[in-house]
Design an enzyme around this catalytic site. Structure first.
Site, PDB file in Angstrom:
ATOM      1  N   SER A 149       0.875  -1.169   0.000  1.00 46.23           N
ATOM      2  CA  SER A 149       0.000   0.000   0.000  1.00 46.23           C
ATOM      3  C   SER A 149       0.907   1.211   0.000  1.00 46.23           C
ATOM      4  CB  SER A 149      -0.877   0.040   1.259  1.00 46.23           C
ATOM      5  OG  SER A 149      -1.558   1.281   1.370  1.00 46.23           O
ATOM      6  N   TYR A 162      -3.297  -0.171  10.455  1.00 39.91           N
ATOM      7  CA  TYR A 162      -3.143  -0.473   9.031  1.00 39.91           C
ATOM      8  C   TYR A 162      -1.722  -0.171   8.558  1.00 39.91           C
ATOM      9  CZ  TYR A 162      -4.164  -0.419   3.998  1.00 39.91           C
ATOM     10  OH  TYR A 162      -4.164  -0.669   2.648  1.00 39.91           O
TER      11      TYR A 162
END
Length: 257
Positions: A149, A162
């Site tokens: 990501s 996250y």
């Protein structure tokens, strides 16, 4: 169990986790359109079936298998089903993951543990299963592509769980890349920014920025992510994309935004 050596030379077998929606669905459909056989894995059977129905002309090349990637027994069952159906594995797109927003002092331990168990432990368990099969099969080897990501490089506000897991996925990728060398197993990572999926649709309406403001952000077609993964997957065994970043051109990531 089918003999792994019995598969036609042209057969290419992929496993996509989180294949019931978003990036996972887009990548699975792109692989199927390119002639791959694909195992669709995710938590919800109904959404996996929806993905399969979008490639109905390739139904004989699809395995649908509901899986909880955070549960070792569930992952073992996934690989047993994949081995029984296809006999080998050439590509794992390690994509399953979740996100939640919370300030560091407000994040519950239960929520922290849930994100870590799916994003990090789940990625490890699926990679471990792929590594085992790729090491044992004949011909030996294969490719693992982890979904990192943009958050593997820089956090968004209130994304501590996250972001921590995505930084850890980078370490997972590098270790797999190193340990896979002697077995013909390549491992790379794709870091994605603002691909337009149902989860990312909120970007167009405004999301928190580092300066405390709310601001709409540019997005890109999720098909570009699928095309990028397909390129990484298409490389010969002696070539590897170690890390690829694919992002909406004008999103506030590079520089001061």
């Amino acid at each position: 169990m089918p003999d792994a050596t019995a598969s036609p030379a042209a057969a290419r077998i992929a496993l996509v986790t989180g294949a019931g929606s978003g990036i996972g669905r887009a990548v699975a459909l792109a692989l199927l359109a390119d002639g791959w056989s694909v195992a669709l894995s995710g938590r919800t059977p109904a959404t996996l079936t929806e993905t399969a129905e979008q490639a109905s002309d390739a139904r004989d090349r699809i395995l649908v298998h509901a899986t909880d990637v955070a549960d070792p027994a569930s992952v073992d069952a996934l690989y047993a089903a994949l081995r029984a159906r296809f006999g080998r594995l050439d590509l794992l797109f390690n994509n399953a993951g979740i996100s939640l927003a919370a300030a560091p002092d407000e994040l519950s331990f239960a929520d922290w543990s849930r994100v870590v168990s799916i994003n990090l432990t789940g990625s490890f368990l699926c990679a471990q299963g792929a590594f085992r099969l790729m090491r044992e099969q004949a011909p030996q080897g294969g490719r693992i592509i982890n979904n990192g990501s943009i958050s593997a490089h820089a956090p968004r506000p209130n994304s501590i769980a996250y972001t921590a897991t995505k930084h850890a996925v980078t370490g997972l990728t590098r270790s797999l890349s190193l340990d896979g060398r002697r077995h013909g197993i390549a491992c790379g990572q794709i870091d994605i920014g603002n691909a337009l999926t149902p989860m990312a649709a909120r970007m167009k309406g405004g999301v928190p920025q580092a300066n405390g403001e709310m601001m709409p952000e540019p997005v890109m077609d999720v098909a570009e992510v699928a095309r990028s993964v397909l390129f990484m997957a298409s490389l010969p065994p002696d070539a590897n994309v170690q890390t690829m970043t694919v992002m909406a051109t004008n999103m506030p990531f590079v520089g001061r935004g």
